[in-house]
Design a protein around this motif. Structure first.
Motif, PDB file in Angstrom:
ATOM      1  N   UNK A   8     -14.989 -14.604   5.919  1.00  0.00           N
ATOM      2  CA  UNK A   8     -16.351 -14.103   5.744  1.00  0.00           C
ATOM      3  C   UNK A   8     -17.138 -14.222   7.047  1.00  0.00           C
ATOM      4  N   UNK A   9     -17.002 -15.357   7.717  1.00  0.00           N
ATOM      5  CA  UNK A   9     -17.695 -15.552   8.994  1.00  0.00           C
ATOM      6  C   UNK A   9     -17.207 -14.535  10.023  1.00  0.00           C
ATOM      7  N   UNK A  10     -15.892 -14.324  10.060  1.00  0.00           N
ATOM      8  CA  UNK A  10     -15.323 -13.375  11.014  1.00  0.00           C
ATOM      9  C   UNK A  10     -15.797 -11.956  10.721  1.00  0.00           C
ATOM     10  N   UNK A  18     -18.398  -3.073   5.399  1.00  0.00           N
ATOM     11  CA  UNK A  18     -18.967  -2.969   4.055  1.00  0.00           C
ATOM     12  C   UNK A  18     -19.355  -4.346   3.535  1.00  0.00           C
ATOM     13  N   UNK A  19     -20.375  -4.361   2.683  1.00  0.00           N
ATOM     14  CA  UNK A  19     -20.814  -5.620   2.082  1.00  0.00           C
ATOM     15  C   UNK A  19     -19.912  -6.045   0.923  1.00  0.00           C
ATOM     16  N   UNK A  20     -19.073  -5.131   0.414  1.00  0.00           N
ATOM     17  CA  UNK A  20     -18.232  -5.418  -0.751  1.00  0.00           C
ATOM     18  C   UNK A  20     -17.322  -6.638  -0.555  1.00  0.00           C
ATOM     19  N   UNK A  21     -16.581  -6.747   0.572  1.00  0.00           N
ATOM     20  CA  UNK A  21     -15.729  -7.940   0.742  1.00  0.00           C
ATOM     21  C   UNK A  21     -16.533  -9.236   0.766  1.00  0.00           C
ATOM     22  N   UNK A  22     -17.755  -9.189   1.331  1.00  0.00           N
ATOM     23  CA  UNK A  22     -18.586 -10.398   1.372  1.00  0.00           C
ATOM     24  C   UNK A  22     -18.973 -10.833  -0.035  1.00  0.00           C
ATOM     25  N   UNK A  53     -16.087  -5.601  -6.327  1.00  0.00           N
ATOM     26  CA  UNK A  53     -14.983  -4.724  -6.732  1.00  0.00           C
ATOM     27  C   UNK A  53     -15.465  -3.326  -7.051  1.00  0.00           C
ATOM     28  N   UNK A  54     -16.592  -3.223  -7.776  1.00  0.00           N
ATOM     29  CA  UNK A  54     -17.136  -1.909  -8.133  1.00  0.00           C
ATOM     30  C   UNK A  54     -17.530  -1.138  -6.874  1.00  0.00           C
ATOM     31  N   UNK A 107     -15.894   2.342  -5.559  1.00  0.00           N
ATOM     32  CA  UNK A 107     -16.749   3.505  -5.342  1.00  0.00           C
ATOM     33  C   UNK A 107     -16.570   4.058  -3.932  1.00  0.00           C
ATOM     34  N   UNK A 108     -16.426   3.165  -2.958  1.00  0.00           N
ATOM     35  CA  UNK A 108     -16.260   3.604  -1.570  1.00  0.00           C
ATOM     36  C   UNK A 108     -14.927   4.325  -1.388  1.00  0.00           C
TER      37      UNK A 108
END
Length: 223
Positions: free
Chosen positions: A77-79, A87-91, A213-214, A218-219
């Motif tokens: 997350x820091x990396x 994208x903000x999704x993985x965060x 996940x949603x 969507x992306x």
């Protein structure tokens, strides 16, 4: 050396191997007799302090894998935050996972679980001295002679509350669950008391993970 260590902890392959390790240890644990030693009847850390290593080795190994996976998610997350345009999704997914792990840690340390059999007039005592009185136990018997529904009326601080299966009553952060009822030879209820201090963190983590996940789906669908 530190650079190589940092690179290793940001590796997706490390996370996948760690998740495989968690699933493998849990699968091995299902073949042990740990469930017969009270694992499901008390907070996890309380059980680990008392269980022999012959019963708990797989769970200790699973905790080690989870601890490294937790660190892997934090470092990733820091990396990712250092790299703009991501994208903000993985965060959100990482935050959800971290919150769920923290929630289980809270519940493993400060949780409570106990079952008791109570008749009408019996009481449930709480740490601060409060008591919950079981006033009435009732149920309906079906055509086959078995209970089709049952309930118990509780008096909580002067107020009457009804507890039914899957409809617990909460008092001071403790959930009072009705598990079973017997009407003969006298009305008796099997009651389970739960305290899960990490419940709200787990719920928030699940919402974050689902939102991530949603967004990710969507992306990918929009590409």
């Amino acid at each position: 050396m530190l650079k190589a260590l940092y690179s290793g902890f940001t590796s997706l392959n490390l996370g996948l191997w760690l998740m495989t390790g968690v699933m493998a240890t849990l699968a091995l644990g299902s073949f042990t007799r740990a469930s017969e030693s009270g694992l499901n009847d008390m907070p996890l850390l309380f059980w680990l302090q008392r269980a022999p290593l012959s019963l708990s080795w797989w769970l200790w190994l699973c905790i080690v894998f989870l601890a490294i996976l937790f660190l892997n998610a934090v470092v990733c997350s820091i990396d990712a935050l250092r790299k703009k345009g991501r994208s903000i999704a993985p965060h959100l997914m990482h935050a959800g996972f971290l919150l769920v792990v923290i929630a289980h840690l809270f519940s493993s340390y400060g949780g409570f679980k106990q079952q008791m059999q109570l008749t009408e007039g019996g009481t449930i005592a709480f740490p601060d001295g409060d008591q919950v009185l079981v006033e009435r136990i009732s149920g309906e018997v079906g055509q086959m002679g078995m209970l089709s529904s049952y309930r118990a009326q509780l008096r909580v601080k002067g107020k009457v509350a009804e507890v039914q299966p899957n409809h617990p009553v909460f008092h001071q952060g403790y959930g009072i669950y009705l598990k079973e009822v017997a009407l003969t030879p006298m009305p008796m209820a099997l009651v389970e008391i739960h305290r899960e201090p990490g419940a709200w963190a787990a719920l928030l983590g699940a919402l974050f993970f689902m939102a991530g996940n949603v967004m990710l789906l969507a992306q990918r669908k929009g590409r």
